[in-house]
Design an enzyme around this catalytic site. Structure first.
Site, PDB file in Angstrom:
ATOM      1  N   ASP A 240       0.845  -1.186   0.000  1.00  0.00           N
ATOM      2  CA  ASP A 240       0.000   0.000   0.000  1.00  0.00           C
ATOM      3  C   ASP A 240       0.891   1.250   0.000  1.00  0.00           C
ATOM      4  O   ASP A 240       1.862   1.315  -0.742  1.00  0.00           O
ATOM      5  CB  ASP A 240      -0.945  -0.057   1.209  1.00  0.00           C
TER       6      ASP A 240
ATOM      7  N   TYR B 254     -12.790   7.645  -1.413  1.00  0.00           N
ATOM      8  CA  TYR B 254     -12.316   7.787  -0.029  1.00  0.00           C
ATOM      9  C   TYR B 254     -11.053   8.639   0.070  1.00  0.00           C
ATOM     10  O   TYR B 254     -10.879   9.404   1.023  1.00  0.00           O
ATOM     11  CB  TYR B 254     -12.108   6.418   0.621  1.00  0.00           C
TER      12      TYR B 254
ATOM     13  N   TYR C  82      -2.430  10.662   3.001  1.00  0.00           N
ATOM     14  CA  TYR C  82      -3.516  11.308   2.261  1.00  0.00           C
ATOM     15  C   TYR C  82      -3.341  12.800   2.013  1.00  0.00           C
ATOM     16  O   TYR C  82      -3.806  13.313   0.999  1.00  0.00           O
ATOM     17  CB  TYR C  82      -4.845  11.040   2.969  1.00  0.00           C
TER      18      TYR C  82
ATOM     19  N   HIS D 286      -7.200  -6.582  -1.198  1.00  0.00           N
ATOM     20  CA  HIS D 286      -6.198  -5.561  -0.892  1.00  0.00           C
ATOM     21  C   HIS D 286      -5.279  -5.989   0.252  1.00  0.00           C
ATOM     22  O   HIS D 286      -4.161  -5.492   0.363  1.00  0.00           O
ATOM     23  CB  HIS D 286      -6.910  -4.259  -0.520  1.00  0.00           C
TER      24      HIS D 286
END
Length: 317
Positions: A103, A146, A229, A290
């Site tokens: 990730d 998201y 993010y 995932h």
């Protein structure tokens, strides 16, 4: 799990937590987690590689789990994380290391590998391919995506605050285990996408969830929302076509929602990534989501061990 040791290293002004198992004289493997994960996400892989004669090291990034948060979490950067990993490797007196990342951990791994090629024996990434800025341009996703929501200051904080920490982690695990990209409706928050009675994935136990919940209860989500993010990712490329010369394996779950990001699967399948990593092999895990390394640990461990044994000679200085 009792075999895994824990200690803290004083790194770049912070006390960072690492979990480790295996002999200090064995070839080293460092594991870099994603979100909403922590060192614990690598529990199956750490034990497997240690049993195979390697030294497994899994840090909590700064601001995650048991590691100290940065003084100003909202100013944390990917560069901070890259520098921390380099300092951890140096602090442990490791001259060459295998890097395994998942990730957003891949966004730490790639610049680390590019900046310190002399330290790298090989690299394995899960879920995300190497994507320099010019390599891949994703098509815009709806506002309810998201990532878009969590980039907005205060949006995730307000959403998450309606629930206890364990429920937040639970909901994200459920969402990210599905095969569709998590996209909320206009008048819906991301946490509302999971119904209260939805079951955990069969491969994640209540005990696992409790451990994740306890670790995020300690750290909170301030740094986690900044990295990955809300931060600007500067990978520090020094050439137009940056190349990773070390051998690499990319492991993908066939049902990972990330492959449905427009253009992503085409980028991987086209072989475009080989322009940047000539020595790459891609492996797909059937039915994998995932969290493929937690979902199908035996299959993923076998892929990892085959790669490590094939390149073990590169760990020697």
């Amino acid at each position: 799990m009792d075999q895994i040791a824990h200690k803290f290293l004083h790194i770049n002004g912070l006390k960072l937590h690492i979990a480790e198992i295996g002999s200090e004289s064995s070839p080293a493997v460092i594991f870099l987690h994603g979100f909403p994960e922590i060192w614990y996400t690598w529990r199956h892989q750490m034990i497997a590689v240690a049993n195979a004669g390697f030294r497994a090291i899994a840090p909590d990034f700064r601001g995650y789990g048991l590691s100290d948060p940065p003084a100003e979490p909202e100013k944390a950067s990917f560069d901070d994380f890259v520098n921390d990993i380099a300092s951890i490797v140096d602090s442990l007196a490791i001259s060459k290391v295998f890097v395994i990342a998942k990730d957003f951990g891949t966004m730490v791994a790639y610049p680390f590998v590019l900046r310190y090629p002399q330290k790298i024996a090989g690299i394995i990434t899960l879920n995300m391919a190497f994507m320099p800025p010019a390599a891949f341009k994703s098509h815009p996703l709806p506002e309810g995506f998201y990532v878009t929501r969590w980039r907005e200051p205060g949006r995730a904080e307000a959403d998450f605050s309606r629930f206890d920490v364990k429920t937040v982690v639970r909901n994200i695990y459920i969402l990210f285990s599905q095969s569709e990209i998590p996209i909320a409706n206009e008048n819906e928050e991301i946490m509302d996408m999971v119904k209260p009675l939805t079951s955990l994935p069969s491969w994640l136990t209540d005990e696992d969830l409790a451990i994740y919940g306890d670790l995020y209860e300690k750290s909170g989500f301030r740094t986690a929302l900044q990295i990955p993010y809300r931060s600007y990712m500067s990978l520090g490329y020094t050439e137009e076509v940056p190349k990773v010369e070390a051998p690499m394996m990319l492991i993908l779950g066939e049902e990972d929602y990330a492959l449905k990001v427009p253009g992503m699967h085409e980028y991987v399948k086209s072989g475009e990534v080989k322009k940047y990593i000539p020595n790459i092999e891609t492996r797909y895990v059937p039915r994998g989501c995932h969290f493929v390394h937690e979902q199908f640990p035996d299959e993923v461990n076998q892929l990892i061990l085959t790669f490590l044994h094939a390149n073990k000679h590169l760990s020697k200085v």
